[in-house]
Design an enzyme around this catalytic site. Structure first.
Site, PDB file in Angstrom:
ATOM      1  N   SER A 105       0.829  -1.203   0.000  1.00 45.71           N
ATOM      2  CA  SER A 105       0.000   0.000   0.000  1.00 45.71           C
ATOM      3  C   SER A 105       0.863   1.251   0.000  1.00 45.71           C
ATOM      4  CB  SER A 105      -0.898   0.004   1.238  1.00 45.71           C
ATOM      5  OG  SER A 105      -1.549   1.252   1.394  1.00 45.71           O
ATOM      6  N   GLN A 127       0.826  -0.394  -4.805  1.00 43.25           N
ATOM      7  CA  GLN A 127      -0.497   0.226  -4.911  1.00 43.25           C
ATOM      8  C   GLN A 127      -0.377   1.729  -4.691  1.00 43.25           C
ATOM      9  OE1 GLN A 127      -2.141   1.525  -1.946  1.00 43.25           O
ATOM     10  NE2 GLN A 127      -3.883   2.309  -3.122  1.00 43.25           N
ATOM     11  N   TYR A 129      -2.438   5.492  -4.274  1.00 44.96           N
ATOM     12  CA  TYR A 129      -3.510   6.481  -4.228  1.00 44.96           C
ATOM     13  C   TYR A 129      -2.972   7.749  -4.877  1.00 44.96           C
ATOM     14  CZ  TYR A 129      -6.104   3.710  -0.776  1.00 44.96           C
ATOM     15  OH  TYR A 129      -6.800   2.724  -0.124  1.00 44.96           O
ATOM     16  N   THR A 155      -5.529   2.622  -7.282  1.00 43.54           N
ATOM     17  CA  THR A 155      -6.864   2.468  -6.701  1.00 43.54           C
ATOM     18  C   THR A 155      -7.762   3.582  -7.227  1.00 43.54           C
ATOM     19  OG1 THR A 155      -6.066   1.344  -4.724  1.00 43.54           O
ATOM     20  CG2 THR A 155      -8.180   2.474  -4.558  1.00 43.54           C
ATOM     21  N   LYS A 219      -7.502  -0.918  -9.613  1.00 45.04           N
ATOM     22  CA  LYS A 219      -8.164  -1.600  -8.493  1.00 45.04           C
ATOM     23  C   LYS A 219      -9.404  -0.820  -8.089  1.00 45.04           C
ATOM     24  CE  LYS A 219      -7.370  -3.250  -3.771  1.00 45.04           C
ATOM     25  NZ  LYS A 219      -8.450  -2.488  -3.094  1.00 45.04           N
ATOM     26  N   SER A 241     -13.287  -5.119  -7.258  1.00 47.91           N
ATOM     27  CA  SER A 241     -13.196  -4.883  -5.821  1.00 47.91           C
ATOM     28  C   SER A 241     -14.174  -3.806  -5.391  1.00 47.91           C
ATOM     29  CB  SER A 241     -11.766  -4.442  -5.466  1.00 47.91           C
ATOM     30  OG  SER A 241     -11.674  -4.018  -4.119  1.00 47.91           O
ATOM     31  N   HIS A 243     -13.459  -2.445  -2.363  1.00 48.43           N
ATOM     32  CA  HIS A 243     -12.600  -1.870  -1.326  1.00 48.43           C
ATOM     33  C   HIS A 243     -12.903  -2.493   0.046  1.00 48.43           C
ATOM     34  CE1 HIS A 243      -9.730   1.628  -1.144  1.00 48.43           C
ATOM     35  NE2 HIS A 243      -9.810   1.325   0.134  1.00 48.43           N
ATOM     36  N   GLY A 276     -13.510 -10.633   1.046  1.00 50.68           N
ATOM     37  CA  GLY A 276     -14.075 -11.750   1.792  1.00 50.68           C
ATOM     38  C   GLY A 276     -13.478 -13.105   1.503  1.00 50.68           C
TER      39      GLY A 276
END
Length: 355
Positions: A105, A127, A129, A155, A219, A241, A243, A276
């Site tokens: 991240s 990843q 942002y 993302t 993502k 996804s 999130h 999940g």
């Protein structure tokens, strides 16, 4: 360690404290999507073949043109030092020990270069942002590229933060230095989330792809038309996804959104799915429905919280053992050969857990 640690385990809350536990375990709104992310996997039935030679099994998959030992990917998770003192280095050690692709991240509490050093030759993606101060994002991309990260995962479902009531109740603060603010004071979640760039559009993707100098994976896609546009924009991969149920409540679970995206993409990009995944048979279901790999987040994080690197590795090893067993019991010795013939209709009377 629980095989399926609950999102509200009292021992985890006691271990992490209400702020960190609420941040990691919580979802948006009434947390209906958070729960449905788990329930969605249970609604899918498996249809095994019998009398197939499964004495040898192959869990391998291909992502971004490279053969991978198996399809389980460690999802990007922020602020991991709030889960365990080893933080991202502990999770990286678990990923390396299990030959799992590790996605770091950009909200990491360990520098991308330090995580890369810990991973050694192990596969890793970064990843991103996109922040309002785009120079911060570009600096993170440059560090990732120089540290040998193989792909950039942008993302795209976070223009603003979801309505997360647990964080509002606890006032959780990030006490550890993070990559985008390495020498600054502790920040509240609201302060961190305010840094995200709500103006990001499709037109900006080319800029980051060019700066990255590596394949780009998007993502946070849940719609077939967005997936098709991602392919047209040059995305090498798409992560289906919501999130982790943390952004917009009552959205589709990732596995429920996957099939129409598979049809729209038609093999033109790699497809991954998250949300999940807690069992090896969940992984098999995802592959059967058209995914190339799955990402596992909270389940690994709970292992990290309970036992550091060894705890996270135990979770990954169990997922791999369950996937291996599932292939044998499905009568499909190669994970790459799983297709829709191995899943049946949704279980009768079962639908989304929210109205």
């Amino acid at each position: 360690m629980s095989d399926r640690p609950g999102l509200d385990d009292a021992d985890l809350e006691a271990l992490l404290g209400p702020g960190a536990h609420g941040y990691f375990a919580g979802g948006a709104g009434d947390e209906l999507t958070l729960r449905d992310n788990l329930d969605a996997w249970r609604r899918i039935a498996l249809t095994p073949r019998v009398l197939v030679d499964v004495s040898e099994r192959d869990l391998g998959t291909t992502l971004l043109g490279r053969r991978r030992p198996h399809p389980i990917v460690v999802a990007p998770m922020a602020y991991q030092k709030h889960a365990h003192a080893s933080g991202e280095l502990g999770t990286a050690a678990a990923a390396a020990a299990t030959e799992s692709l590790y996605v770091l991240s950009s909200q990491t509490t360990t520098s991308p270069s330090a995580v890369a050093e810990a991973l050694g030759p192990s596969d890793r993606w970064f990843q991103l942002y996109v922040f309002t101060d785009r120079s911060v994002s570009h600096d993170l991309v440059a560090e990732a590229r120089e540290s040998g990260y193989e792909a950039l995962v942008i993302t795209v479902d976070f223009p603003v933060a979801g309505w997360r009531e647990r964080d509002k109740r606890t006032g959780f603060r990030v006490e550890h230095p993070i990559a985008l603010n390495p020498s600054g004071p502790p920040l509240t979640i609201e302060q961190l989330f305010a840094m995200h760039d709500a103006s990001l559009t499709w037109d900006d993707l080319a800029e980051f792809a060019e700066a990255a100098g590596m394949p780009v994976v998007l993502k946070g896609v849940l719609r077939a038309d967005d997936a098709e546009r991602a392919v047209e924009a040059g995305a090498a991969g798409i992560i289906v996804s919501n999130h982790g149920g943390r952004q917009l409540d009552t959205t589709l679970a990732g596995i429920d959104a996957l099939p129409p995206i598979v049809d729209a993409v038609a093999g033109r990009a790699d497809l991954l799915v998250d949300g999940g995944v807690t069992r090896g048979w969940d992984v098999a279901k995802a592959l059967a429905l058209g995914a190339d790999a799955v990402l596992v987040g909270r389940h690994v994080l709970w292992g990290l919280a309970r036992g550091g690197a060894a705890g996270a590795e135990e979770v990954l090893q169990q997922l791999l053992a369950e996937l291996d067993s599932t292939l044998a019991l499905l009568g499909c010795p190669r994970a790459a050969d799983l297709d829709a013939s191995y899943v049946g209709p949704r279980r009768a009377g079962e639908a989304s857990s929210w109205p």
